[in-house]
Motif scaffolding. Structure first.
Motif, PDB file in Angstrom:
ATOM      1  N   VAL A  38      52.270  -7.049  50.892  1.00 33.86           N
ATOM      2  CA  VAL A  38      53.137  -7.287  49.734  1.00 33.86           C
ATOM      3  C   VAL A  38      52.704  -8.546  49.000  1.00 33.86           C
ATOM      4  O   VAL A  38      52.813  -8.635  47.765  1.00 33.86           O
ATOM      5  N   LYS A  39      52.183  -9.497  49.732  1.00 34.71           N
ATOM      6  CA  LYS A  39      51.765 -10.770  49.127  1.00 34.71           C
ATOM      7  C   LYS A  39      50.751 -10.542  48.014  1.00 34.71           C
ATOM      8  O   LYS A  39      50.824 -11.159  46.953  1.00 34.71           O
ATOM      9  N   SER A  40      49.803  -9.646  48.251  1.00 36.47           N
ATOM     10  CA  SER A  40      48.774  -9.393  47.241  1.00 36.47           C
ATOM     11  C   SER A  40      49.370  -8.767  45.989  1.00 36.47           C
ATOM     12  O   SER A  40      48.967  -9.086  44.862  1.00 36.47           O
ATOM     13  N   LEU A  41      50.359  -7.885  46.167  1.00 34.54           N
ATOM     14  CA  LEU A  41      51.030  -7.269  45.016  1.00 34.54           C
ATOM     15  C   LEU A  41      51.808  -8.307  44.216  1.00 34.54           C
ATOM     16  O   LEU A  41      51.721  -8.359  42.989  1.00 34.54           O
ATOM     17  N   LYS A  42      52.579  -9.119  44.910  1.00 33.24           N
ATOM     18  CA  LYS A  42      53.397 -10.114  44.227  1.00 33.24           C
ATOM     19  C   LYS A  42      52.545 -11.145  43.493  1.00 33.24           C
ATOM     20  O   LYS A  42      52.900 -11.589  42.395  1.00 33.24           O
ATOM     21  N   SER A  43      51.409 -11.510  44.095  1.00 30.26           N
ATOM     22  CA  SER A  43      50.550 -12.503  43.452  1.00 30.26           C
ATOM     23  C   SER A  43      49.904 -11.946  42.197  1.00 30.26           C
ATOM     24  O   SER A  43      49.645 -12.678  41.239  1.00 30.26           O
ATOM     25  N   ASN A  47      57.279 -10.961  39.767  1.00 32.64           N
ATOM     26  CA  ASN A  47      58.586 -10.369  40.047  1.00 32.64           C
ATOM     27  C   ASN A  47      59.184  -9.772  38.782  1.00 32.64           C
ATOM     28  O   ASN A  47      59.061 -10.334  37.696  1.00 32.64           O
ATOM     29  N   ALA A  48      59.808  -8.623  38.933  1.00 29.88           N
ATOM     30  CA  ALA A  48      60.507  -7.980  37.818  1.00 29.88           C
ATOM     31  C   ALA A  48      61.580  -7.083  38.399  1.00 29.88           C
ATOM     32  O   ALA A  48      61.437  -6.537  39.497  1.00 29.88           O
ATOM     33  N   SER A  49      62.674  -6.909  37.674  1.00 27.86           N
ATOM     34  CA  SER A  49      63.792  -6.110  38.177  1.00 27.86           C
ATOM     35  C   SER A  49      63.419  -4.641  38.332  1.00 27.86           C
ATOM     36  O   SER A  49      64.044  -3.925  39.120  1.00 27.86           O
ATOM     37  N   ASN A  50      62.410  -4.187  37.589  1.00 29.70           N
ATOM     38  CA  ASN A  50      62.002  -2.777  37.664  1.00 29.70           C
ATOM     39  C   ASN A  50      60.767  -2.577  38.534  1.00 29.70           C
ATOM     40  O   ASN A  50      60.105  -1.554  38.468  1.00 29.70           O
ATOM     41  N   PHE A  51      60.465  -3.583  39.380  1.00 30.22           N
ATOM     42  CA  PHE A  51      59.276  -3.522  40.232  1.00 30.22           C
ATOM     43  C   PHE A  51      59.659  -3.647  41.698  1.00 30.22           C
ATOM     44  O   PHE A  51      60.351  -4.582  42.090  1.00 30.22           O
ATOM     45  N   LEU A  52      59.178  -2.693  42.509  1.00 33.28           N
ATOM     46  CA  LEU A  52      59.419  -2.710  43.949  1.00 33.28           C
ATOM     47  C   LEU A  52      58.069  -2.739  44.674  1.00 33.28           C
ATOM     48  O   LEU A  52      57.419  -1.702  44.824  1.00 33.28           O
ATOM     49  N   PRO A  53      57.633  -3.918  45.119  1.00 33.60           N
ATOM     50  CA  PRO A  53      56.386  -3.993  45.884  1.00 33.60           C
ATOM     51  C   PRO A  53      56.644  -3.596  47.334  1.00 33.60           C
ATOM     52  O   PRO A  53      57.622  -4.039  47.941  1.00 33.60           O
ATOM     53  N   LEU A  54      55.782  -2.763  47.861  1.00 35.55           N
ATOM     54  CA  LEU A  54      55.982  -2.235  49.208  1.00 35.55           C
ATOM     55  C   LEU A  54      54.738  -2.410  50.056  1.00 35.55           C
ATOM     56  O   LEU A  54      53.627  -2.071  49.631  1.00 35.55           O
ATOM     57  N   GLU A  55      54.936  -2.941  51.243  1.00 38.64           N
ATOM     58  CA  GLU A  55      53.833  -3.028  52.204  1.00 38.64           C
ATOM     59  C   GLU A  55      53.764  -1.702  52.945  1.00 38.64           C
ATOM     60  O   GLU A  55      54.686  -1.330  53.674  1.00 38.64           O
ATOM     61  N   ALA A  56      52.681  -0.969  52.737  1.00 38.90           N
ATOM     62  CA  ALA A  56      52.554   0.352  53.349  1.00 38.90           C
ATOM     63  C   ALA A  56      51.086   0.689  53.539  1.00 38.90           C
ATOM     64  O   ALA A  56      50.233   0.297  52.750  1.00 38.90           O
ATOM     65  N   ASP A  57      50.831   1.442  54.585  1.00 42.21           N
ATOM     66  CA  ASP A  57      49.482   1.912  54.892  1.00 42.21           C
ATOM     67  C   ASP A  57      49.499   3.424  54.777  1.00 42.21           C
ATOM     68  O   ASP A  57      50.205   4.105  55.528  1.00 42.21           O
ATOM     69  N   VAL A  58      48.740   3.976  53.833  1.00 47.62           N
ATOM     70  CA  VAL A  58      48.792   5.415  53.591  1.00 47.62           C
ATOM     71  C   VAL A  58      48.357   6.227  54.806  1.00 47.62           C
ATOM     72  O   VAL A  58      48.739   7.394  54.953  1.00 47.62           O
ATOM     73  N   VAL A  59      47.585   5.628  55.688  1.00 44.63           N
ATOM     74  CA  VAL A  59      47.120   6.337  56.881  1.00 44.63           C
ATOM     75  C   VAL A  59      48.236   6.476  57.916  1.00 44.63           C
ATOM     76  O   VAL A  59      48.189   7.343  58.781  1.00 44.63           O
TER      77      VAL A  59
END
Length: 278
Positions: A38-43, A47-59
Motif C-alpha cells: 500500500v505504501k507504494s500506491l499512497k506515495s 490520498n483522496a476520498s474516492n481512492f481505496l489503495p489495497l495491499e493484495a497479491d493477485v497470485v
C-alpha cells in the motif's frame, strides 16, 4: 460519494496501471487499486476520498477475495475490473526453468483468473459488469525470439477472455482483451522485465532482442500511456465494447500483418484443410 462507476485496477503502483488510476481519480471515478504494498500506491497517488489503495497479491486467491470484498463494502459495488498486474519474462523455451515459466504463468494467467472468480458472483448478482484483461501484442503475435513463455501467458489471457465473453454475455457482463504495443512506461525497466537466469549464447536472435529491450527501446516507445488510459475509459463507456482491442499504432500494424499472413495460409492450404473430412 460520486455516482460514477467504481473501478478495480490491479498492478497499479507503476506503468499503465498507475497512469490509469490517476486519470480515473481526476475524472471523479471511485477507484480501488491493488499493489503488493500500500505504501507504494499512497506515495504515487496520495490520498483522496474516492481512492481505496489495497495491499493484495493477485497470485494469492484469499488476498484477492478480501480486496474485492473491501471494495464492494467501501463503494457499494464494482463496475469495471482491469486485470493489469503481471510482468515480462524473457528467455527461450530451452533456457527458462520450470520454476521461471510457472512463476510467469502464476502472475500473468492465474492472477487475473483469481480476480475474475472473485468478482463474478458480484457481477452476476447485479447482471452487469465489465472486465478488461490486459494482454499484449505478444498475446496475438508469437514471433519474438526469447519471449515464448511470456507469449504463452498473454495468448492464454486472450483465450480465456474470449471464453469469458461467451459465458457471461447473457448475464449482462462484457469482457475485452486489450493488446497494447510499446508504451513509454517503466515496463521494460528492472522489476517489470525478468531475464533468463541461465541464458544460452547460441540463441543469437534472442540475445539481440534482449539487448534491444535494454538499450534501444526504452525511452523510444511510440505509445503515450496518458492516451492509453483515456482509451480504456472510452472502452468502459461503450454500450457494447469490443471483445478485442489493439492499442497503439504498432500493435494495430502487427495485428494486421498477422491477419494477412493467416488469410494467405488459409487460402494456400484450403484444399489440404478440407481433405480431412469424411
Amino acid at each position: 460519494m460520486s455516482t460514477k462507476k467504481v473501478w478495480f485496477v490491479t498492478g497499479a503502483s507503476k506503468g499503465l496501471g498507475l497512469t490509469l488510476v490517476k486519470r480515473l481519480l481526476k475524472e471523479g471515478f471511485n477507484v480501488a487499486a491493488t499493489s503488493r504494498t500500500v505504501k507504494s500506491l499512497k506515495s504515487e497517488v496520495g490520498n483522496a476520498s474516492n481512492f481505496l489503495p489495497l495491499e493484495a497479491d493477485v497470485v494469492n486467491e484469499t488476498s484477492i477475495k478480501n480486496a474485492i470484498a473491501k471494495t464492494v463494502e467501501t463503494f457499494d459495488g464494482i463496475d469495471v475490473v482491469v486485470n493489469n498486474a503481471g510482468y515480462g519474462q524473457l528467455g527461450t523455451l530451452e533456457e527458462l526453468s520450470d520454476k521461471e515459466a510457472r512463476r510467469n504463468f502464476d502472475a500473468n494467467v492465474f492472477g487475473p483468473l483469481n480476480v475474475i472468480r472473485s468478482v463474478m458472483p458480484h457481477f452476476r448478482a447485479k447482471n452487469s459488469g465489465y472486465i478488461i484483461n490486459i494482454s499484449s501484442i505478444a498475446g496475438f503475435l508469437g514471433g519474438f525470439p526469447g519471449w515464448g513463455i511470456y507469449n504463452a501467458t498473454k495468448f492464454a489471457v486472450a483465450g480465456f477472455t474470449e471464453a469469458l465473453s461467451a459465458e457471461a454475455r447473457s448475464l449482462g457482463i462484457h469482457a475485452t482483451v486489450v493488446y497494447p504495443g510499446y508504451f513509454k512506461t517503466n515496463f521494460l525497466l528492472k522489476g517489470s522485465l525478468h531475464f533468463a537466469e541461465n541464458p544460452i549464447a547460441d540463441y543469437k536472435e534472442a540475445r539481440e532482442l534482449d539487448r534491444a529491450h535494454i538499450e534501444d527501446i526504452p525511452g523510444n516507445q511510440p505509445g503515450d500511456p496518458e492516451k492509453a488510459a483515456l482509451a480504456l475509459v472510452q472502452l468502459a463507456g461503450m454500450e457494447n465494447p469490443p471483445l478485442h482491442f489493439f492499442m497503439g499504432s504498432d500493435a494495430y500494424g502487427m495485428a494486421n500483418n498477422k491477419i494477412e499472413l493467416l488469410q494467405k495460409e488459409l487460402s494456400t492450404n484450403e484444399a489440404l484443410s478440407r481433405s480431412t473430412d469424411f
